[in-house]
Design an enzyme around this catalytic site. Sequence first.
Site, PDB file in Angstrom:
ATOM      1  N   GLU A  39      31.019  38.578  35.426  1.00  0.00           N
ATOM      2  CA  GLU A  39      31.918  37.665  34.829  1.00  0.00           C
ATOM      3  C   GLU A  39      33.033  38.302  33.789  1.00  0.00           C
ATOM      4  OE1 GLU A  39      27.324  36.722  34.855  1.00  0.00           O
ATOM      5  OE2 GLU A  39      28.662  37.958  34.300  1.00  0.00           O
ATOM      6  N   THR A  40      33.500  36.740  34.085  1.00  0.00           N
ATOM      7  CA  THR A  40      34.819  36.466  32.950  1.00  0.00           C
ATOM      8  C   THR A  40      35.303  36.172  31.689  1.00  0.00           C
ATOM      9  OG1 THR A  40      36.186  37.917  35.039  1.00  0.00           O
ATOM     10  CG2 THR A  40      37.814  36.791  32.423  1.00  0.00           C
TER      11      THR A  40
END
Length: 294
Positions: A47-48
């Site tokens: 994830e970002t």
Amino acid sequence: MTEHLFYIVDVFAERKYAGNQLAVFRNAGDLADDEMQQIAREMNFSETTFILSDAPHDGGYDVRIFTPVAEVPFAGHPTLGTAYIIRHEIIGKNAEQVNLNLKLKRIPVTFGQEEGRSMLWMKQKSPDFGDTTDPASMAELLGLAVEQIDTRFPIQAVSTGLWFAIVPLKDLEAVKQSRVNRDRYFAESRQKHEDGILAFCPETYDRRNDLNVRVFVPFYGIEEDPATGSGNGCLAGYLVKHRYWGDTKIDARVEQGYEIDRPSLIRLKAERQQGAIDVHVGGNVVMVAKGQWL
């Protein structure tokens, strides 16, 4: 696109280059949805996250979370890692709590010390419990023999924000052997196996830990996740609901990521209270890098 300050942290990590990697972007409110998705794909971490503004809004900080292929309403290690950046890089003081306004809901993260280390804890929403899956079907999906599944407990879908099929296995060898049959997974997901699959067993690499876990989320472009706060929150609720250790209150150390050389430590605390299950997931965060996105 204007320049943005960003950070890389390792979450649920006891040291650098362990746990789950996370990229965190600041003041990202000017980015369009497709720009956020392109950046998340470029980073290619599980994830970002994007903090829309350094200024709090409605008692918390507005945050969006993207996997390499889609936005998600909630995820565990991004919540802790983003809270760490807000506390250390934006607030700039020893705040005891940071609230993240996620698409799912507001998630509070508290800060403290445990066993001589800093520890971040998030309170997840009370788990929802979905359908159960036939052991033979799950064994085929994971490339296992039915006898390797611990049929004393059900294979059940659980959600504290994302749905995971929780799969109890008998031993570490079964966890190590688990491989997702992608054709079968995509043919039967999401309705049956939900967003991801969490397989666990009571045998561990590190004797200090209580459970070993592997998590597979190919639907979101994550073949195997090294540390999964959302999935382990579901596991915590499952352990309480089904009295895995004979009690409706747990305090557990969970290891994950050993099979992909990203050893992680996740702390779980959960308890049944007045018909609902309170779930807290904790871990350590390590700063790795900061830079400017051009």
